[in-house]
Write a protein that holds these residues in place. Structure first.
Motif, short mmCIF file in Angstrom:
data_model
loop_
_atom_site.label_atom_id
_atom_site.label_comp_id
_atom_site.label_asym_id
_atom_site.label_seq_id
_atom_site.Cartn_x
_atom_site.Cartn_y
_atom_site.Cartn_z
N ALA A 94 3.21 -11.29 1.62
CA ALA A 94 2.10 -10.89 0.75
C ALA A 94 2.19 -9.41 0.41
N THR A 95 2.56 -8.59 1.40
CA THR A 95 2.69 -7.15 1.17
C THR A 95 3.75 -6.87 0.10
N GLN A 96 4.89 -7.51 0.21
CA GLN A 96 5.96 -7.31 -0.78
C GLN A 96 5.53 -7.84 -2.15
N HIS A 97 4.78 -8.94 -2.17
CA HIS A 97 4.29 -9.51 -3.42
C HIS A 97 3.30 -8.54 -4.09
N ILE A 98 2.39 -7.96 -3.31
CA ILE A 98 1.41 -7.00 -3.84
C ILE A 98 2.14 -5.77 -4.38
N LYS A 99 3.12 -5.28 -3.61
CA LYS A 99 3.91 -4.12 -4.05
C LYS A 99 4.62 -4.42 -5.37
N LYS A 100 5.21 -5.60 -5.47
CA LYS A 100 5.93 -5.99 -6.68
C LYS A 100 4.97 -6.07 -7.88
N LYS A 101 3.79 -6.67 -7.67
CA LYS A 101 2.81 -6.77 -8.76
C LYS A 101 2.27 -5.40 -9.14
N THR A 102 2.13 -4.51 -8.17
CA THR A 102 1.68 -3.14 -8.46
C THR A 102 2.70 -2.43 -9.34
N ASN A 103 3.97 -2.55 -9.00
CA ASN A 103 5.02 -1.94 -9.80
C ASN A 103 5.11 -2.56 -11.19
N TRP A 104 4.94 -3.88 -11.27
CA TRP A 104 4.98 -4.56 -12.55
C TRP A 104 3.83 -4.11 -13.44
N ALA A 105 2.64 -3.96 -12.85
CA ALA A 105 1.47 -3.52 -13.63
C ALA A 105 1.69 -2.10 -14.15
N THR A 161 2.56 0.68 3.06
CA THR A 161 3.46 0.25 1.98
C THR A 161 2.71 0.15 0.66
N ILE A 162 1.53 -0.44 0.69
CA ILE A 162 0.72 -0.58 -0.54
C ILE A 162 0.21 0.78 -0.99
N GLN A 163 -0.20 1.62 -0.04
CA GLN A 163 -0.68 2.96 -0.39
C GLN A 163 0.42 3.76 -1.08
N THR A 164 1.63 3.67 -0.58
CA THR A 164 2.77 4.38 -1.19
C THR A 164 3.04 3.84 -2.60
N LEU A 166 0.89 2.44 -4.62
CA LEU A 166 -0.19 2.89 -5.50
C LEU A 166 -0.03 4.37 -5.87
N THR A 167 0.33 5.18 -4.89
CA THR A 167 0.52 6.62 -5.16
C THR A 167 1.64 6.83 -6.17
N ASN A 168 2.77 6.16 -5.95
CA ASN A 168 3.90 6.29 -6.89
C ASN A 168 3.51 5.82 -8.28
N SER A 169 2.78 4.71 -8.34
CA SER A 169 2.36 4.16 -9.63
C SER A 169 1.46 5.15 -10.37
N LEU A 170 0.49 5.73 -9.67
CA LEU A 170 -0.42 6.69 -10.30
C LEU A 170 0.34 7.94 -10.75
#
Length: 178
Positions: A94-105, A161-164, A166-170
């Motif tokens: 789930a963590t990797q899936h959330i990270k992937k969707k965050t990057n895709w968004a 992992t998700i925080q990183t 999100l930070t990179n995305s922003l």
């Protein structure tokens, strides 16, 4: 009917639910697609002695065909309500899936920003391309999804992992406005 999830605490209870579902389908002249039907059993810990579930769908439709029993597939992971689940609910998938969707968004927002910058008139470009507009898009598309799923994560490493991500995305979004 499109998707259906049956949740049971024992294989006997699950089989009874699947039999009731099958009976309803037959009365409604519908058929369960056994090739898309899967079963997932959750364990406290995954061990070599864990026995896969043995559940069947009995297909009796249409009535002209003989009755057949089909073993259901047990996948290694399963996506349910946007979360990728595994048999021990480790939430690593789930963590990797959330990270992937965050990057895709983020990539989607970057494409929108590029389109606004180069495909709009100068007058509308300055209004729609402001950092505030892109920040609001990022909040709606990326931050909302990630924060809704944070409660399912189990370890500090998963949250980090998700925080990183999100930070990179922003940071990428804010750089695209310069």
């Amino acid at each position: 009917m499109d998707d259906l999830v049956l949740i049971a605490t024992s294989t006997h209870e699950l089989q009874d639910m699947m039999d009731a579902c099958q009976a309803w389908c037959e009365r409604s002249r519908m058929q369960i697609n056994i090739h898309k039907t899967k079963i997932m059993v959750f364990y406290e810990t995954l061990c070599s002695s864990c026995i896969p579930a043995h559940s069947f769908v009995t297909s009796r439709f249409p009535l002209s065909r003989p009755t057949t029993q089909t073993h259901l597939k047990e996948p290694g992971t399963f996506i349910y309500l946007g979360l990728k689940l595994d048999p021990i609910l480790s939430m690593d998938s789930a963590t990797q899936h959330i990270k992937k969707k965050t990057n895709w968004a983020y990539l989607t927002i970057a494409a929108v920003a590029h389109s606004i910058r180069y495909d709009s008139s100068l007058r509308s470009r300055t209004t729609r391309f402001s950092p505030l507009v892109l920040l609001r898009l990022w909040q709606a598309c990326v931050l909302l999804f990630a924060t809704q799923t944070l409660r399912y994560l189990r370890t500090p490493t998963q949250i980090q992992t998700i925080q990183t991500a999100l930070t990179n995305s922003l940071q990428h979004i804010l750089r695209s406005t310069q």
